[in-house]
Design a protein around this motif. Structure first.
Motif, PDB file in Angstrom:
ATOM      1  N   GLY A 151       0.790  -1.213   0.000  1.00  0.00           N
ATOM      2  CA  GLY A 151       0.000   0.000   0.000  1.00  0.00           C
ATOM      3  C   GLY A 151       0.828   1.270   0.000  1.00  0.00           C
ATOM      4  O   GLY A 151       0.272   2.374  -0.054  1.00  0.00           O
ATOM      5  N   ARG A 152       2.144   1.143   0.037  1.00  0.00           N
ATOM      6  CA  ARG A 152       3.013   2.317   0.078  1.00  0.00           C
ATOM      7  C   ARG A 152       4.045   2.318  -1.048  1.00  0.00           C
ATOM      8  O   ARG A 152       4.954   3.142  -1.050  1.00  0.00           O
ATOM      9  CB  ARG A 152       3.739   2.374   1.426  1.00  0.00           C
ATOM     10  CG  ARG A 152       2.811   2.553   2.619  1.00  0.00           C
ATOM     11  CD  ARG A 152       3.579   2.624   3.920  1.00  0.00           C
ATOM     12  NE  ARG A 152       4.314   1.401   4.178  1.00  0.00           N
ATOM     13  CZ  ARG A 152       3.797   0.348   4.816  1.00  0.00           C
ATOM     14  NH1 ARG A 152       2.537   0.378   5.228  1.00  0.00           N
ATOM     15  NH2 ARG A 152       4.524  -0.730   5.038  1.00  0.00           N
ATOM     16  N   ASP A 153       3.925   1.384  -1.990  1.00  0.00           N
ATOM     17  CA  ASP A 153       4.885   1.309  -3.083  1.00  0.00           C
ATOM     18  C   ASP A 153       4.534   2.322  -4.166  1.00  0.00           C
ATOM     19  O   ASP A 153       3.400   2.816  -4.252  1.00  0.00           O
ATOM     20  CB  ASP A 153       4.919  -0.100  -3.670  1.00  0.00           C
ATOM     21  CG  ASP A 153       5.402  -1.126  -2.658  1.00  0.00           C
ATOM     22  OD1 ASP A 153       6.037  -0.713  -1.673  1.00  0.00           O
ATOM     23  OD2 ASP A 153       5.118  -2.323  -2.850  1.00  0.00           O
ATOM     24  N   SER A 154       5.495   2.608  -5.012  1.00  0.00           N
ATOM     25  CA  SER A 154       5.272   3.532  -6.121  1.00  0.00           C
ATOM     26  C   SER A 154       4.484   2.831  -7.227  1.00  0.00           C
ATOM     27  O   SER A 154       4.511   1.593  -7.335  1.00  0.00           O
ATOM     28  CB  SER A 154       6.610   4.026  -6.675  1.00  0.00           C
ATOM     29  OG  SER A 154       7.415   2.926  -7.085  1.00  0.00           O
ATOM     30  N   PRO A 155       3.756   3.578  -8.064  1.00  0.00           N
ATOM     31  CA  PRO A 155       2.976   2.959  -9.144  1.00  0.00           C
ATOM     32  C   PRO A 155       3.857   2.187 -10.114  1.00  0.00           C
ATOM     33  O   PRO A 155       4.997   2.552 -10.379  1.00  0.00           O
ATOM     34  CB  PRO A 155       2.310   4.165  -9.825  1.00  0.00           C
ATOM     35  CG  PRO A 155       2.303   5.239  -8.792  1.00  0.00           C
ATOM     36  CD  PRO A 155       3.541   5.038  -7.986  1.00  0.00           C
ATOM     37  N   ILE A 156       3.319   1.113 -10.620  1.00  0.00           N
ATOM     38  CA  ILE A 156       4.051   0.257 -11.565  1.00  0.00           C
ATOM     39  C   ILE A 156       3.965   0.866 -12.958  1.00  0.00           C
ATOM     40  O   ILE A 156       2.881   1.251 -13.416  1.00  0.00           O
ATOM     41  CB  ILE A 156       3.461  -1.159 -11.543  1.00  0.00           C
ATOM     42  CG1 ILE A 156       3.776  -1.827 -10.197  1.00  0.00           C
ATOM     43  CG2 ILE A 156       3.978  -2.000 -12.691  1.00  0.00           C
ATOM     44  CD1 ILE A 156       3.125  -3.165 -10.016  1.00  0.00           C
TER      45      ILE A 156
END
Length: 636
Positions: free
Chosen positions: A551-556
């Motif tokens: 929920g805190r990762d950067s967009p793919i």
């Protein structure tokens, strides 16, 4: 840094209702993803339209732009798993040579493996691929794996060999993506999937891009067979196909070739989905303008195709091949290539689809082993609803739902009092009514309604004396009087103040109760309709691609990361089922401290009981495959 399993479990707790307290499950203000969707706070976004049909003439025709063709334009070819399409051969014969008659009736004299004999499974890596078919990058990528449990005796996974197959041929401005999912288990299902990918990619690469070089070492050539050097010569820069209608004709013929090669290699049934990405003519003649690419898709079965955009989210390209308004049976593939009735395929849901793309979009084709594990019902986030369930729940709401209703609805159940003339606005009369209002709330409600703006009042030069209905209303009116603007003769100050106070009384207790109610089962899991279930599936995939599992990762934004993230989520969702089925008690008995292997019949009985136990756990055990391509951002 938290492990992948911990990140997935945290994400599942945010989505599902199983790990939450009972009172929180039924809270109307619950801050959960599924609840937000059911309350209308999260919706799918509109993107370029997707048009689908059964024939090329049913679809709009786009003029294609100049695209690169020939063997020198290929920047990557990749297939898998376990060698992918390269493990099957195709015989290329001269047109004058007739095919041998093939008997599709089961022959009991055929060699079959023994009952206890395990099929040999090649290593699941790229070592089995020839160099020309092992070219992949972050912008075009494919992955395949098994979600099944591992046999604790043979150490092989149940369901091996993997019956899925994927293949891609990428160029700088175009690509061919294909995924096939063999029906059921076994070597013949795997052969059918590999044959379908081999034949379809070979035909499309030859007829659209004038290239057969990647398949030269995989073809058993007959007399006077065509090679890459003897193809029809074309002018440099000229296209073999001029519009998308011709592309769909090539796709249908490619599916026919796929079916023929399945029969030639004596394979069984398989689904097949192929997507072709090509540039189209743009008025500005710029490739980076909106709608400068087109995606043509042909599919049969339940293998689906998607396009993911940072601007418009995720959309399903194969939506026309299944009914989103009804709950489908996941055991039914809906269609398949191969000898369904002994020689013919099942093409009832064969569908052609087309949409425009933008630079930066990612096109993905995936098997149902991946897409079904994003189904909210499979993940145990929601349950199916029907008309009878909705009527029953609507007539008999739960105790928590009744407590959440506003007091006004409860008061409406009391028979209304006969209309009475409102009392004079005097302290003496108001004070005399106060004990009766405290003892009977209906009198208080009627008193407020009777003094509403529906009763006209005479205009006076001096403001009327304050009326003390009760302590709460008195304090509210006095506070409103302090902040109200100075009164002037001829204005209806009483009406303005009363409206303001009444509005605050109606809306302040529960603005969230204006949202649609959420019906739940006894365990607190929401009911959803088929269309809600479908939209939630897309939104869950989009949420993973935008925020990651934690929920805190950067967009793919690249194909490799997209495939790896989605497959990792499917593996994690099904982890509980695998752990249950991999229990050593399913294969051994503890006899005086010694583990003794049980008989094969007992293993099957215990596994059957184990499969019944895992029905309540989230996830679906299957083979999982995904292949993706970055539109306009390809780097070899």
């Amino acid at each position: 840094m938290p492990s992948l399993r911990k990140r997935v479990s945290t994400y599942l707790r945010q989505l599902s209702f199983h790990n939450e307290p009972r009172d929180k499950k039924n809270s109307a203000n619950e801050n959960a993803f599924v609840t937000k969707y059911l309350q209308g706070l999260i919706t799918l976004r509109e993107g370029p339209p997707i048009v689908y049909g059964k024939n090329p003439t049913d679809l709009p025709s786009y003029e294609l732009g100049r695209y690169k063709s020939g063997a020198s334009s290929v920047i990557g070819c990749y297939s898998g798993p376990n060698g992918g399409l390269t493990t099957v051969k195709r015989t290329e014969k001269h047109l004058s040579v007739l095919d041998d008659d093939i008997d599709f009736i089961d022959n009991h004299d055929e060699e079959e493996p023994g009952e206890g004999e395990e099929p040999s499974v090649p290593a699941a890596d790229d070592a089995a691929l020839p160099p020309e078919w092992s070219q992949k990058s972050d912008t075009f990528y494919g992955i395949s794996d098994s979600l099944y449990d591992r046999n604790q005796v043979t150490r092989l996974k149940n369901g091996d060999p993997i019956a899925d197959c994927f293949g891609l041929i990428a160029r700088e401005d175009s690509a061919i993506l294909a995924v096939a999912d063999g029906v059921n288990w076994g070597e013949k299902a795997s052969v059918a999937a590999k044959s379908a990918i081999h034949a379809s990619l070979h035909y499309l690469n030859k007829t659209i891009f004038n290239d057969t070089k990647p398949f030269e070492k995989l073809t058993i050539k007959g007399e006077q067979s065509l090679t890459n050097d003897t193809l029809n010569p074309v002018d440099n820069g000229a296209n073999l196909v001029g519009n998308t209608r011709e592309v769909f004709v090539c796709l249908l013929r490619a599916f026919n070739c796929a079916h023929d090669l399945i029969l030639e290699n004596k394979g069984m049934l398989t689904t097949l989905t192929v997507a072709v990405i090509l540039p189209i003519k743009s008025k500005e003649a710029r490739r980076d303008s909106d709608g400068s690419y087109v995606c043509c898709v042909c599919n049969v079965g339940d293998t689906l195709a998607y396009v993911y955009s940072q601007k418009t989210g995720i959309r399903e390209l194969t939506k026309g091949s299944h009914d989103v308004n009804s709950n489908r049976d996941m055991r039914d593939a809906l269609g398949a290539l191969g000898p369904v009735d002994g020689i013919n395929p099942e093409l009832s849901n064969l569908t052609l689809s087309i949409t425009t793309l933008q630079k930066g979009d990612i096109v993905m084709v995936a098997s149902d082993g991946l897409t079904d594990n994003f189904d909210p019902n499979v993940c145990k986030f929601t349950v199916n609803s029907n008309i009878e369930t909705i009527k029953t729940r609507a007539k008999k709401p739960s105790a928590n739902q009744e407590n959440l209703r506003p007091p006004r609805e409860t008061a409406q159940k009391v028979p209304p009092e006969p209309p009475q003339k409102p009392p004079r606005r005097s302290k003496l009369r108001a004070t005399s009514l106060e004990p009766e209002m405290q003892q009977n709330p209906s009198v208080a409600n009627h008193f407020i309604r009777a003094n509403s703006v529906e009763e006209p009042r005479k205009e006076t030069k001096k403001p009327p004396a304050p009326v003390i209905e009760n302590k709460a209303s008195s304090l509210r009116k006095q506070a409103a009087r302090k902040i109200s603007p100075p009164t002037h003769p001829g204005t209806q100050t009483g009406r303005y103040k009363f409206l303001k106070s009444k509005t605050s009384l109606d809306l302040r207790p529960g603005a969230a109760q204006n949202r649609p109610p959420i019906l739940r089962n006894d365990e607190g899991i929401p009911y959803v309709s088929p269309i809600q279930r479908y939209e939630l599936q897309l939104l869950l995939m989009e949420d993973i691609l935008k925020r990651g599992i934690s929920g805190r990762d950067s967009p793919i934004n690249d194909a490799r990361k997209l495939c790896e993230t989605l497959v990792s989520f499917a593996i994690s969702v099904t982890a509980a089922k695998r752990r249950t089925l991999e229990d050593r008690e399913m294969y051994y008995d503890n006899r005086n401290g010694v583990m003794v292997e049980v008989s094969n019949q007992e293993k099957r009985a215990r596994r059957k009981r184990g499969l019944e136990r895992v029905q309540s756990l989230p996830g679906k055990l299957d083979h999982v495959t995904a292949v993706a391509y970055n539109v306009g951002n390809v780097v070899g």
